[in-house]
Design a protein around this motif. Structure first.
Motif, short mmCIF file in Angstrom:
data_model
loop_
_atom_site.label_atom_id
_atom_site.label_comp_id
_atom_site.label_asym_id
_atom_site.label_seq_id
_atom_site.Cartn_x
_atom_site.Cartn_y
_atom_site.Cartn_z
N UNK A 69 44.24 42.80 37.66
CA UNK A 69 44.08 42.69 36.21
C UNK A 69 45.34 43.25 35.55
N UNK A 70 45.91 42.51 34.59
CA UNK A 70 47.19 42.87 33.98
C UNK A 70 47.00 43.27 32.52
N UNK A 71 47.55 44.44 32.19
CA UNK A 71 47.32 45.06 30.89
C UNK A 71 48.64 45.45 30.24
N UNK A 72 48.70 45.30 28.93
CA UNK A 72 49.84 45.80 28.14
C UNK A 72 49.28 46.55 26.94
N UNK A 73 49.87 47.71 26.65
CA UNK A 73 49.48 48.48 25.46
C UNK A 73 50.69 48.62 24.55
N UNK A 74 50.53 48.24 23.29
CA UNK A 74 51.66 48.30 22.36
C UNK A 74 51.88 49.73 21.86
N UNK A 75 52.87 49.92 21.01
CA UNK A 75 53.23 51.27 20.57
C UNK A 75 52.12 51.93 19.75
N UNK A 76 51.27 51.11 19.19
CA UNK A 76 50.15 51.64 18.43
C UNK A 76 48.93 51.94 19.27
N UNK A 77 49.03 51.68 20.59
CA UNK A 77 47.92 51.95 21.48
C UNK A 77 46.93 50.81 21.63
N UNK A 78 47.21 49.66 21.02
CA UNK A 78 46.31 48.52 21.13
C UNK A 78 46.44 47.89 22.51
N UNK A 79 45.30 47.55 23.13
CA UNK A 79 45.27 47.05 24.50
C UNK A 79 45.17 45.53 24.52
N UNK A 80 46.04 44.92 25.32
CA UNK A 80 46.04 43.47 25.55
C UNK A 80 45.83 43.21 27.04
N UNK A 81 45.03 42.22 27.37
CA UNK A 81 44.75 41.88 28.77
C UNK A 81 45.15 40.43 29.01
N UNK A 82 45.79 40.18 30.15
CA UNK A 82 46.17 38.81 30.50
C UNK A 82 44.91 38.04 30.90
N UNK A 83 44.77 36.84 30.33
CA UNK A 83 43.63 35.98 30.64
C UNK A 83 44.11 34.54 30.79
N UNK A 84 43.30 33.74 31.44
CA UNK A 84 43.66 32.33 31.65
C UNK A 84 42.38 31.56 31.96
N UNK A 85 42.52 30.25 32.07
CA UNK A 85 41.42 29.38 32.48
C UNK A 85 41.72 28.85 33.87
N UNK A 86 40.73 28.91 34.76
CA UNK A 86 40.92 28.43 36.13
C UNK A 86 40.94 26.91 36.15
#
Length: 204
Positions: free
Chosen positions: A61-78
């Protein structure tokens, strides 16, 4: 040649400690599963239809958090070309797949497992940013046909920027999304992704 996949017996899984859903006690399980003589390779056609075995699946599972602490997760369709037809057209946050004999060679089970994890990631996506990785839990879902014959091992990759590109054509509509948007469409995701989102990001 017929594909073979790495499995552990359901009996062994229950001996270590049966659970339904998500379990963060990684060491308890992998210490046993990856010890010599516990896991074995069997034909995939048998493993897919015999719930007395659990196929071990690295699930990244791949995650990125921006400078404000907001969490983003990589998603896709199989896409329809991916191996597990029962998951086609489902949204997912997990990248991964089966462990095959080629991952083993002369290596220890632990080394073979790590190699399989990184091979599966490299086959499906191109990670274009620095990252750190840790194993955070296991998934078991005996309430679905797919889940009854698989056991997921969840690895969390934290990226310094949201930079991932697909490496194969069956990763559809991939991209980083805010966690709250994923929860708003939770029912569209495969059950493993639903379990992961709820276990790892419900307070994000």
């Amino acid at each position: 040649m017929e594909e073979e996949v790495l499995v552990v017996s359901r009996e062994l899984f229950c001996q270590v400690g049966y659970f339904q859903g998500f379990c963060p006690d990684v060491e308890r399980y992998l210490r046993v599963f990856l010890s010599p003589g516990k896991a074995q390779f069997i034909p995939r056609r048998l493993a897919e239809n015999d719930p007395s075995y659990k196929q071990l699946i690295p699930y990244a599972v791949f995650v990125f958090r921006d400078k404000g602490g907001k969490t983003y997760v990589y998603q896709y369709v199989r896409g329809t070309g991916q191996g597990e037809r029962r998951l086609h057209a489902k949204r997912s946050i997990g990248i991964g797949g089966h462990i095959n004999p080629g991952d083993q060679g002369e290596k220890t089970p632990e080394v073979a497992y790590r190699q399989a994890l990184h091979r599966e990631v490299a086959e499906e996506i191109i990670v274009q940013a620095p990252w750190t990785e840790r194993c955070v839990g296991l998934i078991n879902d005996d309430q679905t046909e797919v889940g009854r014959v698989h056991l997921g091992v969840v690895h969390l990759f934290e990226l310094t920027s949201p930079a991932i590109a697909p490496a194969e054509p069956d990763i559809w509509h991939g991209g980083f999304c805010p966690v709250e948007e994923l929860f708003a469409d939770l029912s569209a995701f495969e059950t493993w992704s639903q379990i992961c989102l709820q276990a790892l990001f419900s307070r994000a």
